[in-house]
Design a protein around this motif. Sequence first.
Motif, PDB file in Angstrom:
ATOM      1  N   HIS A  43       0.957  -0.579   0.256  1.00 44.04           N
ATOM      2  CA  HIS A  43       0.134   0.307   0.536  1.00 44.04           C
ATOM      3  C   HIS A  43       0.991   1.309   0.295  1.00 44.04           C
ATOM      4  CE1 HIS A  43      -2.065   2.857   2.359  1.00 44.04           C
ATOM      5  NE2 HIS A  43      -2.827   2.841   1.483  1.00 44.04           N
ATOM      6  N   ALA A  44       0.353   2.048  -0.863  1.00 42.16           N
ATOM      7  CA  ALA A  44       2.073   3.338  -1.375  1.00 42.16           C
ATOM      8  C   ALA A  44       0.456   4.304  -1.045  1.00 42.16           C
ATOM      9  CB  ALA A  44       2.336   3.370  -1.630  1.00 42.16           C
ATOM     10  N   VAL A  45       0.867   5.902  -0.513  1.00 39.11           N
ATOM     11  CA  VAL A  45       0.330   7.371  -0.374  1.00 39.11           C
ATOM     12  C   VAL A  45       0.926   7.637  -0.849  1.00 39.11           C
ATOM     13  CG1 VAL A  45      -0.556   9.093   1.136  1.00 39.11           C
ATOM     14  CG2 VAL A  45      -1.364   6.763   0.913  1.00 39.11           C
ATOM     15  N   LEU A  46       1.031   8.573  -2.329  1.00 43.19           N
ATOM     16  CA  LEU A  46       1.746   9.095  -3.426  1.00 43.19           C
ATOM     17  C   LEU A  46       1.127  11.114  -3.167  1.00 43.19           C
ATOM     18  CD1 LEU A  46       2.207   6.881  -5.773  1.00 43.19           C
ATOM     19  CD2 LEU A  46       3.318   7.532  -3.913  1.00 43.19           C
ATOM     20  N   GLU A  47       1.293  11.752  -2.917  1.00 44.41           N
ATOM     21  CA  GLU A  47       1.278  13.098  -3.114  1.00 44.41           C
ATOM     22  C   GLU A  47       2.407  14.191  -3.730  1.00 44.41           C
ATOM     23  OE1 GLU A  47       1.075  15.403   0.753  1.00 44.41           O
ATOM     24  OE2 GLU A  47      -0.482  13.526   1.063  1.00 44.41           O
ATOM     25  N   GLY A  48       2.281  14.433  -4.815  1.00 43.76           N
ATOM     26  CA  GLY A  48       3.347  15.287  -5.265  1.00 43.76           C
ATOM     27  C   GLY A  48       2.565  16.010  -6.564  1.00 43.76           C
ATOM     28  N   ASP A  49       2.409  16.390  -7.496  1.00 44.18           N
ATOM     29  CA  ASP A  49       2.957  16.892  -9.424  1.00 44.18           C
ATOM     30  C   ASP A  49       1.766  15.859  -9.552  1.00 44.18           C
ATOM     31  OD1 ASP A  49       3.311  18.824 -11.913  1.00 44.18           O
ATOM     32  OD2 ASP A  49       4.783  17.181 -12.045  1.00 44.18           O
ATOM     33  N   ASP A  50       1.066  16.076 -10.692  1.00 52.53           N
ATOM     34  CA  ASP A  50       0.372  15.402 -11.635  1.00 52.53           C
ATOM     35  C   ASP A  50       1.104  14.124 -12.541  1.00 52.53           C
ATOM     36  OD1 ASP A  50      -1.156  16.527 -10.719  1.00 52.53           O
ATOM     37  OD2 ASP A  50      -2.989  16.703 -12.677  1.00 52.53           O
ATOM     38  N   HIS A  51       2.544  14.805 -13.052  1.00 47.41           N
ATOM     39  CA  HIS A  51       2.657  14.170 -14.098  1.00 47.41           C
ATOM     40  C   HIS A  51       3.915  13.448 -12.754  1.00 47.41           C
ATOM     41  CE1 HIS A  51       5.321  13.719 -17.227  1.00 47.41           C
ATOM     42  NE2 HIS A  51       6.332  14.237 -16.586  1.00 47.41           N
ATOM     43  N   GLN A  52       4.632  13.988 -11.869  1.00 41.58           N
ATOM     44  CA  GLN A  52       5.087  13.153 -11.387  1.00 41.58           C
ATOM     45  C   GLN A  52       4.383  11.868 -10.627  1.00 41.58           C
ATOM     46  OE1 GLN A  52       7.718  14.760 -12.607  1.00 41.58           O
ATOM     47  NE2 GLN A  52       9.021  15.333 -11.268  1.00 41.58           N
ATOM     48  N   ILE A  53       3.677  11.627 -10.137  1.00 36.44           N
ATOM     49  CA  ILE A  53       2.746  11.355  -9.719  1.00 36.44           C
ATOM     50  C   ILE A  53       2.699   9.709 -11.128  1.00 36.44           C
ATOM     51  CG2 ILE A  53       0.426  10.133  -8.796  1.00 36.44           C
ATOM     52  CD1 ILE A  53       0.724  12.035  -7.290  1.00 36.44           C
ATOM     53  N   ASP A  54       2.704  10.593 -11.960  1.00 36.34           N
ATOM     54  CA  ASP A  54       1.784   9.182 -13.039  1.00 36.34           C
ATOM     55  C   ASP A  54       3.170   8.790 -13.148  1.00 36.34           C
ATOM     56  OD1 ASP A  54      -0.573  10.048 -13.443  1.00 36.34           O
ATOM     57  OD2 ASP A  54      -0.342  12.128 -15.060  1.00 36.34           O
ATOM     58  N   LYS A  55       4.066   9.285 -13.628  1.00 37.98           N
ATOM     59  CA  LYS A  55       5.624   8.426 -13.400  1.00 37.98           C
ATOM     60  C   LYS A  55       5.916   7.261 -12.626  1.00 37.98           C
ATOM     61  CE  LYS A  55      10.608  10.015 -15.633  1.00 37.98           C
ATOM     62  NZ  LYS A  55       9.584   9.827 -16.996  1.00 37.98           N
ATOM     63  N   LEU A  56       5.436   8.089 -12.101  1.00 35.33           N
ATOM     64  CA  LEU A  56       6.040   6.882 -10.823  1.00 35.33           C
ATOM     65  C   LEU A  56       5.575   5.641 -10.266  1.00 35.33           C
ATOM     66  CD1 LEU A  56       7.340   5.875  -7.822  1.00 35.33           C
ATOM     67  CD2 LEU A  56       6.688   7.127  -7.173  1.00 35.33           C
ATOM     68  N   LEU A  57       3.826   6.119 -11.433  1.00 39.59           N
ATOM     69  CA  LEU A  57       2.895   5.094 -11.337  1.00 39.59           C
ATOM     70  C   LEU A  57       3.160   4.290 -12.251  1.00 39.59           C
ATOM     71  CD1 LEU A  57      -0.832   6.856 -10.397  1.00 39.59           C
ATOM     72  CD2 LEU A  57       0.613   4.851  -9.104  1.00 39.59           C
ATOM     73  N   GLU A  58       4.000   4.460 -13.543  1.00 37.30           N
ATOM     74  CA  GLU A  58       4.688   4.143 -14.565  1.00 37.30           C
ATOM     75  C   GLU A  58       5.312   2.764 -13.813  1.00 37.30           C
ATOM     76  OE1 GLU A  58       5.416   5.516 -17.685  1.00 37.30           O
ATOM     77  OE2 GLU A  58       4.024   7.306 -17.820  1.00 37.30           O
ATOM     78  N   LEU A  59       5.900   3.631 -13.406  1.00 39.62           N
ATOM     79  CA  LEU A  59       7.224   2.529 -12.903  1.00 39.62           C
ATOM     80  C   LEU A  59       7.253   1.581 -11.693  1.00 39.62           C
ATOM     81  CD1 LEU A  59       9.787   5.962 -11.993  1.00 39.62           C
ATOM     82  CD2 LEU A  59       9.848   3.967 -13.920  1.00 39.62           C
ATOM     83  N   LEU A  60       5.662   1.692 -11.173  1.00 42.20           N
ATOM     84  CA  LEU A  60       5.632   0.564  -9.336  1.00 42.20           C
ATOM     85  C   LEU A  60       4.678  -0.574 -10.606  1.00 42.20           C
ATOM     86  CD1 LEU A  60       4.018   3.102  -7.352  1.00 42.20           C
ATOM     87  CD2 LEU A  60       6.459   2.096  -7.232  1.00 42.20           C
ATOM     88  N   ARG A  61       4.188  -0.315 -11.738  1.00 43.34           N
ATOM     89  CA  ARG A  61       3.356  -1.266 -12.273  1.00 43.34           C
ATOM     90  C   ARG A  61       4.394  -1.965 -13.317  1.00 43.34           C
ATOM     91  NH1 ARG A  61       0.198   3.057 -13.974  1.00 43.34           N
ATOM     92  NH2 ARG A  61      -1.991   2.313 -13.277  1.00 43.34           N
ATOM     93  N   GLN A  62       5.765  -2.013 -13.425  1.00 46.07           N
ATOM     94  CA  GLN A  62       7.122  -2.783 -13.624  1.00 46.07           C
ATOM     95  C   GLN A  62       7.162  -3.217 -12.071  1.00 46.07           C
ATOM     96  OE1 GLN A  62       9.048  -0.453 -15.866  1.00 46.07           O
ATOM     97  NE2 GLN A  62       8.325  -0.235 -17.620  1.00 46.07           N
ATOM     98  N   GLY A  63       8.040  -2.397 -11.177  1.00 46.75           N
ATOM     99  CA  GLY A  63       8.808  -2.716  -9.762  1.00 46.75           C
ATOM    100  C   GLY A  63       9.768  -3.754 -10.541  1.00 46.75           C
ATOM    101  N   PRO A  64      10.240  -3.683  -9.531  1.00 55.62           N
ATOM    102  CA  PRO A  64      11.645  -3.860  -9.605  1.00 55.62           C
ATOM    103  C   PRO A  64      12.155  -5.720  -9.905  1.00 55.62           C
ATOM    104  CG  PRO A  64      10.683  -4.557  -7.044  1.00 55.62           C
ATOM    105  CD  PRO A  64      10.442  -3.313  -7.600  1.00 55.62           C
ATOM    106  N   VAL A  65      12.816  -5.872 -10.414  1.00 58.58           N
ATOM    107  CA  VAL A  65      13.169  -6.877 -11.320  1.00 58.58           C
ATOM    108  C   VAL A  65      12.869  -8.194 -11.259  1.00 58.58           C
ATOM    109  CG1 VAL A  65      15.020  -8.576 -12.583  1.00 58.58           C
ATOM    110  CG2 VAL A  65      15.266  -5.878 -12.085  1.00 58.58           C
ATOM    111  N   VAL A  66      12.894  -8.700 -10.058  1.00 55.82           N
ATOM    112  CA  VAL A  66      12.128 -10.046  -9.004  1.00 55.82           C
ATOM    113  C   VAL A  66      10.713  -9.585  -8.909  1.00 55.82           C
ATOM    114  CG1 VAL A  66      14.662 -10.043  -8.521  1.00 55.82           C
ATOM    115  CG2 VAL A  66      13.590  -9.438  -7.090  1.00 55.82           C
TER     116      VAL A  66
END
Length: 88
Positions: A43-66
Motif C-alpha cells: 500500500h502506498a500514499v503518494l502526493e505530488g505533481d500530477d505528471h510526477q505521480i503518473d511517472k511513478l505509477l508507471e514505474l510501480l507497474r513494472q516494479g523491481p526486477v524480481v
Amino acid sequence: MKAVDVLISGRVQKVGYRAFTRKNALLLGIKGYVENMPDGKVHAVLEGDDHQIDKLLELLRQGPVVSQVRDIKVTEIERAGHQGFEVR
C-alpha cells in the motif's frame, strides 16, 4: 498537485518493492509512504505533481526486477501534507 492511494498486488513483498518505491518517489519529489499489508499487497500514499505521480505509477507497474506486479488500484484522495517519503 494531487494525492493518490495505491494498492499493489502480486509478488511484491520480500523483493525490494518498498525500497524501489521510496527511491523513485524521492527522485521524483513525491511525498508520502509505502507499507506492506498483511494480505501480501503493498500500500502506498503518494502526493505530488500530477505528471510526477503518473511517472511513478508507471514505474510501480513494472516494479523491481524480481517482483511480479499483477494489479494496481489507484484512488484519488485528499492531500494530507506528508513531509518526505517513508517506508513503514
